[in-house]
Design an enzyme around this catalytic site. Structure first.
Site, mmCIF file in Angstrom:
data_model
loop_
_atom_site.group_PDB
_atom_site.id
_atom_site.type_symbol
_atom_site.label_atom_id
_atom_site.label_comp_id
_atom_site.label_asym_id
_atom_site.label_seq_id
_atom_site.Cartn_x
_atom_site.Cartn_y
_atom_site.Cartn_z
ATOM 1 N N ASP A 205 0.976 -1.061 0.461
ATOM 2 C CA ASP A 205 0.171 -0.248 -0.084
ATOM 3 C C ASP A 205 1.253 1.509 -0.230
ATOM 4 O O ASP A 205 1.391 1.641 0.453
ATOM 5 C CB ASP A 205 -0.532 0.092 0.836
ATOM 6 C CG ASP A 205 -2.043 0.881 1.421
ATOM 7 O OD1 ASP A 205 -2.963 0.931 0.841
ATOM 8 O OD2 ASP A 205 -1.867 1.879 2.608
ATOM 9 N N GLU A 268 1.929 -0.380 -5.317
ATOM 10 C CA GLU A 268 0.450 0.550 -5.355
ATOM 11 C C GLU A 268 1.375 1.948 -5.481
ATOM 12 O O GLU A 268 1.595 2.655 -4.835
ATOM 13 C CB GLU A 268 -0.645 1.198 -4.207
ATOM 14 C CG GLU A 268 -0.839 1.856 -4.159
ATOM 15 C CD GLU A 268 -1.646 2.217 -3.382
ATOM 16 O OE1 GLU A 268 -3.258 2.433 -4.322
ATOM 17 O OE2 GLU A 268 -1.544 2.664 -2.369
HETATM 18 C C1 NOJ Z 1 -4.065 2.548 -0.844
HETATM 19 C C2 NOJ Z 1 -5.614 2.360 -0.467
HETATM 20 O O1 NOJ Z 1 -5.482 1.388 -2.345
HETATM 21 C C3 NOJ Z 1 -6.587 3.149 -0.082
HETATM 22 O O2 NOJ Z 1 -7.922 1.627 0.011
HETATM 23 C C4 NOJ Z 1 -6.330 3.008 0.821
HETATM 24 O O3 NOJ Z 1 -7.367 4.125 1.485
HETATM 25 C C5 NOJ Z 1 -5.013 3.867 1.888
HETATM 26 N N1 NOJ Z 1 -3.859 3.059 0.055
HETATM 27 C C6 NOJ Z 1 -4.957 4.396 2.511
HETATM 28 O O4 NOJ Z 1 -4.317 3.662 3.142
#
Ligand code: NOJ
Length: 557
Positions: A205, A268
């Site tokens: 993440d 991500e």
């Molecule tokens: C990216 C995640 O995909 C999202 O759902 C989340 O709210 C944020 N990061 C914070 O962790």
């Protein structure tokens, strides 16, 4: 021991499936999907042709941000099951030839994590330096201009210790301080804990986050409105995107590679520039996979998509495995964003996703063309978008190509998190509870059960595509070569396949790719064109043919 040989790179050419556990299948009747539900439908995923399952957050959490606020990195959220359930899931998936990836959240913890509770206890507490604390700025307010994901200040005043703490997301998600060596050591142990249990990798993440500017300098303005360039009018130059973050991935890669069956790191990586995306792969010593958000946010047109693909492949190091996806739990579902529910477009988008060289990631429901669901305000669950005033309940997505708010998502994120539409029964067959945690979409019209029995369905097409992909590219990185195509068309060779796709409302004439034609999104073979050697693609039709003289690669399994 290094395990970098290509046999071990199971993610090359793999089909990954993002499974939002809370919305998958509820087996204990509490309205939330659970690990038991994942296990119960492993046969379905195997039938579909999935190689790896990425589970949305599974660790204990107060759920301010539905698991992206972790309070224990070594456990399983009680709503979802137990550690034993996770072990069983990994084992049962393995028996079916599928791997399990977990969602790892290293940028921040929950404010309920014991580290933060201790850190908040006093300036001298043992874990104080695990987080980013700062004194007020010159004017007495927050230390700098950084904004969080709701558009408010990224700093919350902590009265009892008279300092601000940083949270790039909600106040309940304090950012970790990666300048602190003990944070690194904790995460090494977390990685090993799960790898030792058989987890095949992590989706990381906010992979571009982690380190923050040591001097806490103000972010510069960003006015393009491009969600990948910044958010809320700010370039995220100093509160994220710091170069030191790459050292973390070099370190984690050494850990991943130390396992006889190499573990995979999928970032991500919220960056808009292909060169910066390439940086996350490094010299084959950082992440093996990195999400391609320029592709996600491209419009569904031949020039836009083909330009992103060409730009990505030119920038990525040789042997780096690109990642193609079009939906997720933040940005929404591509059948809405790209296709406005038009089945012809959904089929064409699936064809492209399945034939581009690299790994593809399907979001649960993509395979049946599930669209976003307008969730009424009173049923919404996503505090992040409620907090940012983006709680539009219409579920409309539009093309989402840069005209969105500063987060890159449009409207409330719940719209893409609704229960899997298994069948046309109550709650779409997702739970026996009086109501699932989020309302279901139009499951009478779109559901797995009906489509499984229908050879002409989106689901059948998707399965055929995945099976073709496996048979032809056999889990390897196919070559990519664009071919001439008329306006509205996109034509390319991907390994042993030739793909012709019509992204327009008019028929287009293409050069006949030769035979056999292995698959057509309309089920029909294109008509012959006016001139010899031409064929006519119907509006939004795509076909896959075998490239003359290029045999399929040996299959993986
Ligand atoms: C990216 C995640 O995909 C999202 O759902 C989340 O709210 C944020 N990061 C914070 O962790």
């Amino acid at each position: 021991m290094k395990s970098k040989d290509s046999h071990n790179r199971w993610w090359h050419g793999a089909v990954l499936y993002q499974l939002y556990v809370r919305s998958w299948l509820d087996t204990d009747g509490d309205g939330y999907g659970d690990l038991g539900g994942v296990i119960a439908r492993l046969d379905y995923l195997s039938w579909l042709g999935v190689d790896g399952i990425w589970l949305s957050p599974t660790m204990p959490s107060p759920d301010e941000d539905w698991g992206y606020d972790v309070s224990d990195y070594l456990g399983v959220h009680p709503d979802l099951g137990t550690l034993e359930d996770m072990d069983r899931l990994i084992a049962e998936a393995g028996q079916r030839g599928m791997r399990v990836l977990l969602d790892l959240v290293p940028n921040h913890t929950s404010s309920a994590h014991p580290w933060f509770i201790d850190a908040a206890g006093g300036k001298g507490s043992g874990h104080r330096d695990f987080y980013v604390w700062a004194d007020p700025g010159a004017g007495g307010g927050p230390p700098n201009n950084w904004l969080n994901a709701t558009g408010g200040p990224a700093w919350t005043w902590h009265d009892s210790t008279k300092q601000y703490y940083l949270h790039n997301f909600l106040p309940g998600q304090p950012d970790l301080n990666w300048w602190e060596p003990r944070v690194h050591e904790e995460f090494r142990q977390i990685l090993r804990f799960w790898f030792d249990r058989g987890v095949a990798g992590f989706r990381i993440d906010v992979a571009h986050g982690l380190y923050k500017d040591a001097e806490l300098r103000d972010n510069p303005p960003e006015l393009s409105g491009n969600p990948l360039a910044g958010r809320f009018g700010q370039q995220q130059a100093y509160n994220a995107n710091r170069p030191e973050t790459h050292d973390v991935y070099r370190d984690w890669r050494r850990i991943a590679d130390s396992y006889p069956a190499a573990r995979v790191l999928l970032g991500e990586t919220w960056v808009g520039d292909p060169d910066r995306l390439a940086d996350f792969y490094g010299n084959d010593d950082q992440l093996q996979l990195a999400f391609n958000f320029p592709f996600v946010f491209a419009r569904l047109t031949a020039p836009d998509l083909s330009a992103v693909v060409a730009g990505t492949l030119a920038a990525l190091p040789a042997e780096a495995c690109p990642v193609w996806t079009a939906s997720n739990h933040d940005v929404g579902r591509f059948p809405t964003r790209w296709c406005d529910g038009d089945q012809r477009k959904v089929r064409l988008a699936l064809l492209v996703l399945a034939t581009l060289p690299g790994a593809m990631v399907l979001y649960y429901g993509d395979e049946i063309g599930m669209t976003d669901v307008g969730v009424p305000l009173e049923l919404q669950q996503d505090k992040m978008s409620l907090g940012s005033g983006q709680n539009g309940s219409s579920g409309e997505g539009g093309q989402n190509g840069g005209s969105t708010d500063g987060n890159g998502w449009q409207g409330n994120r719940d719209r893409a998190r609704t229960p899997t539409q298994w069948d046309g029964s109550v709650a779409a067959g997702s739970t026996r509870a009086a109501a699932p945690w989020l309302p279901t979409g139009d499951s009478a019209t779109v559901n797995v059960a009906d489509q499984r029995d229908d050879p002409g369905s989106v689901l059948s097409l998707c399965r055929d595509l995945l099976s073709l992909r496996r048979a032809e590219s056999g889990g390897q990185l196919a070559s990519y070569q664009p071919l001439p195509a008329p306006p509205g068309g996109w034509a390319y060779r991907a390994g042993s396949l030739t793909v012709l796709a019509n992204f327009s409302d008019r028929p287009v004439t293409c050069q006949d790719p030769g035979r056999p034609i292995l698959l057509s999104t309309t089920g029909a073979t294109p008509a012959a064109g006016d001139a010899a050697g031409d064929i006519l693609l119907a509006p939004w039709q795509g076909i896959v043919a075998r490239t003359a003289g290029v045999p399929p690669a040996p299959g993986r399994r």
